[in-house]
Motif scaffolding. Sequence first.
Motif, mmCIF file in Angstrom:
data_model
loop_
_atom_site.group_PDB
_atom_site.id
_atom_site.type_symbol
_atom_site.label_atom_id
_atom_site.label_comp_id
_atom_site.label_asym_id
_atom_site.label_seq_id
_atom_site.Cartn_x
_atom_site.Cartn_y
_atom_site.Cartn_z
ATOM 1 N N PHE A 34 0.873 -1.183 -0.071
ATOM 2 C CA PHE A 34 -0.021 0.089 0.094
ATOM 3 C C PHE A 34 0.916 1.209 0.016
ATOM 4 O O PHE A 34 1.954 1.507 0.491
ATOM 5 C CB PHE A 34 -0.871 -0.015 1.506
ATOM 6 C CG PHE A 34 -1.688 -1.180 1.553
ATOM 7 C CD1 PHE A 34 -1.277 -2.262 2.213
ATOM 8 C CD2 PHE A 34 -3.104 -1.129 1.028
ATOM 9 C CE1 PHE A 34 -1.891 -3.442 2.273
ATOM 10 C CE2 PHE A 34 -3.939 -2.572 1.008
ATOM 11 C CZ PHE A 34 -3.171 -3.506 1.918
ATOM 12 N N TYR A 36 0.354 5.068 1.627
ATOM 13 C CA TYR A 36 -0.534 5.718 2.266
ATOM 14 C C TYR A 36 0.142 7.287 2.295
ATOM 15 O O TYR A 36 1.223 7.479 2.046
ATOM 16 C CB TYR A 36 -0.456 5.520 4.136
ATOM 17 C CG TYR A 36 -1.222 4.271 4.247
ATOM 18 C CD1 TYR A 36 -1.005 2.884 3.708
ATOM 19 C CD2 TYR A 36 -2.411 4.630 5.122
ATOM 20 C CE1 TYR A 36 -1.732 1.980 4.202
ATOM 21 C CE2 TYR A 36 -3.168 3.436 5.390
ATOM 22 C CZ TYR A 36 -2.936 2.287 5.045
ATOM 23 O OH TYR A 36 -3.774 1.337 5.241
ATOM 24 N N LEU A 87 4.100 7.311 2.932
ATOM 25 C CA LEU A 87 4.281 6.151 3.497
ATOM 26 C C LEU A 87 4.109 5.012 2.802
ATOM 27 O O LEU A 87 2.973 4.634 2.266
ATOM 28 C CB LEU A 87 3.730 5.923 4.793
ATOM 29 C CG LEU A 87 3.695 7.077 5.698
ATOM 30 C CD1 LEU A 87 2.702 6.932 6.904
ATOM 31 C CD2 LEU A 87 5.267 7.323 6.120
ATOM 32 N N ASN A 91 2.643 -5.927 4.230
ATOM 33 C CA ASN A 91 2.122 -6.803 5.200
ATOM 34 C C ASN A 91 3.468 -7.911 5.500
ATOM 35 O O ASN A 91 4.061 -8.137 4.504
ATOM 36 C CB ASN A 91 0.930 -7.602 4.946
ATOM 37 C CG ASN A 91 1.024 -8.683 4.054
ATOM 38 O OD1 ASN A 91 1.636 -8.649 2.977
ATOM 39 N ND2 ASN A 91 0.517 -10.025 4.497
ATOM 40 N N LEU A 100 0.237 -4.281 9.133
ATOM 41 C CA LEU A 100 1.413 -3.625 8.169
ATOM 42 C C LEU A 100 2.735 -3.207 8.716
ATOM 43 O O LEU A 100 2.578 -2.357 9.881
ATOM 44 C CB LEU A 100 0.708 -2.463 7.362
ATOM 45 C CG LEU A 100 -0.522 -3.031 6.406
ATOM 46 C CD1 LEU A 100 -1.163 -1.619 5.818
ATOM 47 C CD2 LEU A 100 -0.151 -4.062 5.463
ATOM 48 N N ILE A 101 3.866 -3.211 8.021
ATOM 49 C CA ILE A 101 4.799 -2.468 8.489
ATOM 50 C C ILE A 101 5.036 -1.406 7.389
ATOM 51 O O ILE A 101 5.064 -1.366 6.435
ATOM 52 C CB ILE A 101 6.178 -3.377 8.414
ATOM 53 C CG1 ILE A 101 5.806 -4.703 9.296
ATOM 54 C CG2 ILE A 101 7.394 -3.200 8.842
ATOM 55 C CD1 ILE A 101 5.383 -4.537 10.715
ATOM 56 N N PHE A 102 5.600 -0.185 8.302
ATOM 57 C CA PHE A 102 5.602 0.910 7.387
ATOM 58 C C PHE A 102 7.100 1.149 7.082
ATOM 59 O O PHE A 102 7.877 1.081 7.877
ATOM 60 C CB PHE A 102 4.800 2.156 8.053
ATOM 61 C CG PHE A 102 3.343 2.179 7.956
ATOM 62 C CD1 PHE A 102 2.585 1.183 8.703
ATOM 63 C CD2 PHE A 102 2.714 2.749 7.125
ATOM 64 C CE1 PHE A 102 1.369 1.068 8.515
ATOM 65 C CE2 PHE A 102 1.262 2.750 6.813
ATOM 66 C CZ PHE A 102 0.715 1.912 7.844
ATOM 67 N N GLY A 103 7.289 1.997 6.047
ATOM 68 C CA GLY A 103 8.688 2.615 6.131
ATOM 69 C C GLY A 103 8.650 3.812 6.621
ATOM 70 O O GLY A 103 7.607 4.535 7.196
ATOM 71 N N LYS A 104 9.745 4.797 6.611
ATOM 72 C CA LYS A 104 9.825 6.108 7.227
ATOM 73 C C LYS A 104 8.946 7.083 6.662
ATOM 74 O O LYS A 104 8.737 8.120 7.316
ATOM 75 C CB LYS A 104 11.320 6.429 7.402
ATOM 76 C CG LYS A 104 12.116 5.776 8.547
ATOM 77 C CD LYS A 104 13.609 6.483 8.532
ATOM 78 C CE LYS A 104 14.468 5.687 9.655
ATOM 79 N NZ LYS A 104 15.828 6.663 9.488
#
Lengths: 112, 116
Positions: A34, A36, A87, A91, A100-104
């Motif tokens: 995804f 965001y 962002l 998953n 979910l794991i997000f980037g910076k």
Amino acid sequence: RKEVEQDPGPFNVPEGATVAFNCTYSNSASQSFFWYRQDCRKEPKLLMSVYSSGNEDGRFTAQLNRASQYISLLIRDSKLSDSATYLCAVNIPGQAGTALIFGKGTTLSVSS
Amino acid sequence: ETGVTQTPRHLVMGMTNKKSLKCEQHLGHNAMYWYKQSAKKPLELMFVYSLEERVENNSVPSRFSPECPNSSHLFLHLHTLQPEDSALYLCASSQGVARSSDGELFFGEGSRLTVL
């Protein structure tokens, strides 16, 4: 290697420019991707999901490259209102729900 | 009314205080999450609840204690926090069951915590 990596930027572009962001992920078994958008001091909101075949929503195009484990976001004809942090979210298999794991995040600043 | 509401929006507390953050979702989702967002760091997943059962505890210190009394409410109890715990705490929900690979996360506006 971090699970999800993005170039933090900032990307400073004039109105009307085309800008592209990349995001790399480490887990080859990840299935959901995804983009965001997060405005200053606001919560993240879904911009678009990223499908295997790539997808487009107006000026925004998202693509997935499984072989190289990265996703991209292309913004055409940038508007002032596109200024935000973008962002990337991926998953991580094995976690319940759709955690979910997000980037910076990558910061975009569009100027007139 | 927004889909995911969090209270309080801002909280200042001393290291010896005990406080709680509250999250309520009005979307009929069955999974809820706590994320921490600090300056210059990515969103960090803290806890995941699916169908009111905690299914993930991402190595979070015990001074953070989650509670999920039902599928619509999620709490984060705070005690003896440290200044480095100052951050934006975001609650999210999704229509996701275990192992689901679909689903968008809907975030609340966050609770901005400052620990003195």
